[in-house]
Design an enzyme around this catalytic site. Sequence first.
Site, PDB file in Angstrom:
ATOM      1  N   ASP A 144       0.917  -1.089  -0.069  1.00 51.30           N
ATOM      2  CA  ASP A 144      -0.047  -0.177   0.036  1.00 51.30           C
ATOM      3  C   ASP A 144       0.843   1.142   0.042  1.00 51.30           C
ATOM      4  O   ASP A 144       2.035   1.195   0.231  1.00 51.30           O
ATOM      5  CB  ASP A 144      -0.900  -0.008   1.354  1.00 51.30           C
ATOM      6  N   ARG A 145       0.267   2.437  -0.573  1.00 49.12           N
ATOM      7  CA  ARG A 145       1.109   3.540  -0.234  1.00 49.12           C
ATOM      8  C   ARG A 145       1.590   3.949   0.985  1.00 49.12           C
ATOM      9  O   ARG A 145       2.665   4.541   0.800  1.00 49.12           O
ATOM     10  CB  ARG A 145       0.059   4.671  -0.685  1.00 49.12           C
TER      11      ARG A 145
END
Length: 224
Positions: free
Chosen positions: A51-52
Site C-alpha cells: 500500500d501507499r
Amino acid sequence: MYTLVHRDPRFYLVDKHPGVGFHREGEEPGLMDALRAGLGDEALWPVHRLDRITSGLILVARSAEAARRFGDALAAREVEKYYLALSDRKPLKKQGRVAGDMEKGRGGAWRLTAGRDNPAVTQFFSYSLQPGIRLFLLRPRTGKTHQLRVAMKSQGAPILGDALYGGSAADRGYLHAYALRFELDGERFVFVRPPSAGEWFAAEPCRARLAELAEPWAQPWPDA
C-alpha cells in the site's frame, strides 16, 4: 521513491519508500514507473504489492517465467513475509492470531468478519517500546488487500499514521515490510531491511528492539 537492495538475473528486490503509490495515479508516477526508468528495464513483473503508506521490501520479477515461479511459491505459502507496525493504542491481546473473512466497507476500507470461508490469517507478537507506543511484528499467512491494517484495527490498535483505519496522526504510516525468506531454483534467499523513514522507527527504543528481532523467523511462531 525506492532503494535498490538486491539485483539478480531473475528479480530485483527494492525498498519502497513510504507515501509512494504502486502504479501511476494521474500525473503522479508510481513505483513501477520509477523502477522501469531508474533500472533501465522495461520488462518487469510485480510479484506482490505494498500500500501507499507501507514501506519496505518488494520483489519484482525480470521475466514472465520468474514471475510465474514466484506466483506459485506465494500461492503455496512458501514465501515468508514479516512486517513491522507501530500503534499508540493497547491491543486486545499482546500476541496471537487474527483470522476472518474480509469484506469491503466504506471509503475504500475493508473490515474483518466472523466468517471463515476464505479467511485472512495474521500472526503477531507485540512489544512495549515506551508508555503509549507498542511495536508489532506481523506475519501474514495469507495475502489479502489491507490485511495487516485491518488485523491491527480489529485488535483495537490501528497503525500509527493510518488515517483510513482510525490511526492517530503521525509523520508517516507506520507499517514496514521488514523481512523476506524464500527459495528460487534451489537457492535460498534471506533479506532483512529495517525501516529508514519515520521518527518513531528511528527512536532508540525501536532501534534497540529491532536489534533483538534481526531474525524475525526465530520467534516462536505457531503453525498456521
